[in-house]
Design an enzyme around this catalytic site. Structure first.
Site, PDB file in Angstrom:
ATOM      1  N   SER A  39       0.845  -1.322   0.043  1.00  0.00           N
ATOM      2  CA  SER A  39       0.101   0.049  -0.041  1.00  0.00           C
ATOM      3  C   SER A  39       0.750   1.208   0.058  1.00  0.00           C
ATOM      4  CB  SER A  39      -0.980  -0.082   1.257  1.00  0.00           C
ATOM      5  OG  SER A  39      -0.266   0.057   2.480  1.00  0.00           O
ATOM      6  N   ASP A 329      -2.565   8.611   7.711  1.00  0.00           N
ATOM      7  CA  ASP A 329      -3.609   7.673   8.369  1.00  0.00           C
ATOM      8  C   ASP A 329      -2.847   6.865   9.593  1.00  0.00           C
ATOM      9  OD1 ASP A 329      -2.517   5.846   6.897  1.00  0.00           O
ATOM     10  OD2 ASP A 329      -4.217   5.433   5.635  1.00  0.00           O
ATOM     11  N   HIS A 332       0.205   5.244   6.954  1.00  0.00           N
ATOM     12  CA  HIS A 332       0.876   5.555   5.867  1.00  0.00           C
ATOM     13  C   HIS A 332       1.179   7.137   6.068  1.00  0.00           C
ATOM     14  CE1 HIS A 332      -1.753   2.685   4.515  1.00  0.00           C
ATOM     15  NE2 HIS A 332      -0.674   2.237   3.870  1.00  0.00           N
TER      16      HIS A 332
END
Length: 368
Positions: A39, A329, A332
């Protein structure tokens, strides 16, 4: 009759060469760029999959030029975008994006998928994600598509001259080893032994990339796993980085750098370049104010302690100024933090980049 039978095929060949040249010239301004991983570098592949590991709803993308979610786990640009800008290229499209066709293929492609790891059993809770073996299969498919477009020899040259980025490892700890208090991998391995096992599997992946034509590969380890807001929310005492995930990262990353050095020595060339993402992020985590951040503990978007619980959604707490937060977040970095990481990739010393930084790579490769 004999002449026309020769001229017709020759005309066909010349037209094909001219078409290939037109495509090739269009992409010649910048080298192709290929991205593999999780991600941290996913540019939207998971948007096309039935999975919970998606960043396709607001406020993701709030600071992206379109101000809309793109599938990037960021408020704006992510690391591949910023590397593309640094090498003078447009951002790579997600491989599953239907817009990735024709001349756009020559820019490269992003095969990354949120939730995956080095190991095939990492991320099983996310169901339908593109595990690393599948990403490599897609890369094979990509090469066939480009070969059909410009010819096999130019396609091989495009890959050989390209820049690669691969980012793996974090999920193998966070979403596998540490996912539950008593996990199968935790029973099977101590943290040091699990780290060594991951490195041995990562090495196989890197060798496969080399066999597929990769000759310049940026290889990142994990960030400071125990310091992300999600780990602070679940495991921290008094806001200190969680001990076990930090221990894992501190063991894994030096092993990765050593493995890369050994692999380059075996291959007789600096094919792989270690990116010490842990050290890069430690700098602004340990002293956020020195880098212009208000905090490196609280996520901009989230809920619960440190905004580190659950997902970033439209119902989450959202900070007003994303540039003041090291983390976007619970897991990240913010776009601004990503910019600091990419600056270190470009110009960092061997404290951050081993055996050389990206600027040095670009200079060396321009002379070949």
């Amino acid at each position: 009759m004999g002449c026309s039978s020769i001229i017709a095929p020759m005309t066909t060949v010349l037209v094909a060469v001219m078409v290939a040249a037109a495509f090739w010239d269009g992409a010649a301004a910048a080298r192709a760029f290929f991205v593999f991983g999780d991600s941290l570098v996913d540019n939207g592949n998971n948007n096309y999959l039935f999975t919970s590991a998606r960043a396709d709803s607001p406020p993701y993308g709030i600071d992206y030029p379109t101000h809309r979610p793109t599938g990037r786990f960021s408020n704006g640009y992510n690391i591949p975008d910023l590397i593309s800008q640094a090498i003078g290229s447009e951002s790579t499209l997600a491989y599953l994006d239907p817009e990735l066709r024709g001349q756009r293929l020559l820019v490269g492609a992003n095969f990354a998928s949120a939730g995956i790891g080095i190991l095939n059993d990492t991320g099983i809770q996310f169901a339908n994600i593109i595990r690393i073996a599948q990403q490599l299969q897609f890369f094979e498919q990509y090469q066939q598509r480009v070969g059909s477009l410009i010819g096999s020899a130019p396609a091989a040259m495009l890959v050989n001259q390209a820049l690669f980025l691969i980012t793996l490892g974090g999920n193998d700890f966070v979403n596998n080893y540490f996912l539950v208090p008593v996990s199968a991998r935790r029973i099977q391995f101590s943290i040091p032994n699990f780290s060594r096992y991951l490195i041995s599997e990562y090495r196989k992946i890197l060798m496969r990339l080399y066999e597929m034509g990769a000759r310049r590969v940026l290889v990142t380890g994990t960030g400071p796993l125990g310091c992300v807001p999600a780990e602070l929310a679940q495991r921290s005492l008094n806001g200190q980085c969680a001990v076990e995930p930090q221990q894992a990262a501190a063991i894994f990353n030096p092993l990765l750098i050593q493995m890369i050095a050994d692999l380059n020595q075996q291959l007789g060339s600096d094919i792989f370049v270690g990116v010490n993402a842990m050290q890069m992020q430690n700098d602004f985590i340990n002293n956020p104010q020195a880098y212009g951040f208000v905090t490196s503990k609280v996520a901009c978007c989230g809920q619960g302690p440190y905004n580190g619980i659950g997902l970033c959604t439209a119902a989450s707490n959202l900070c007003a100024n994303r540039d003041e937060y090291a983390f976007w977040d619970p897991f990240h970095p913010s776009e601004r933090a990503n910019r600091l990481v990419v600056q270190a990739i470009l110009t960092g010393t061997n404290k951050y980049m081993s055996p050389m930084n990206l600027s040095t790579i670009m200079v060396l490769d321009s002379k070949e």
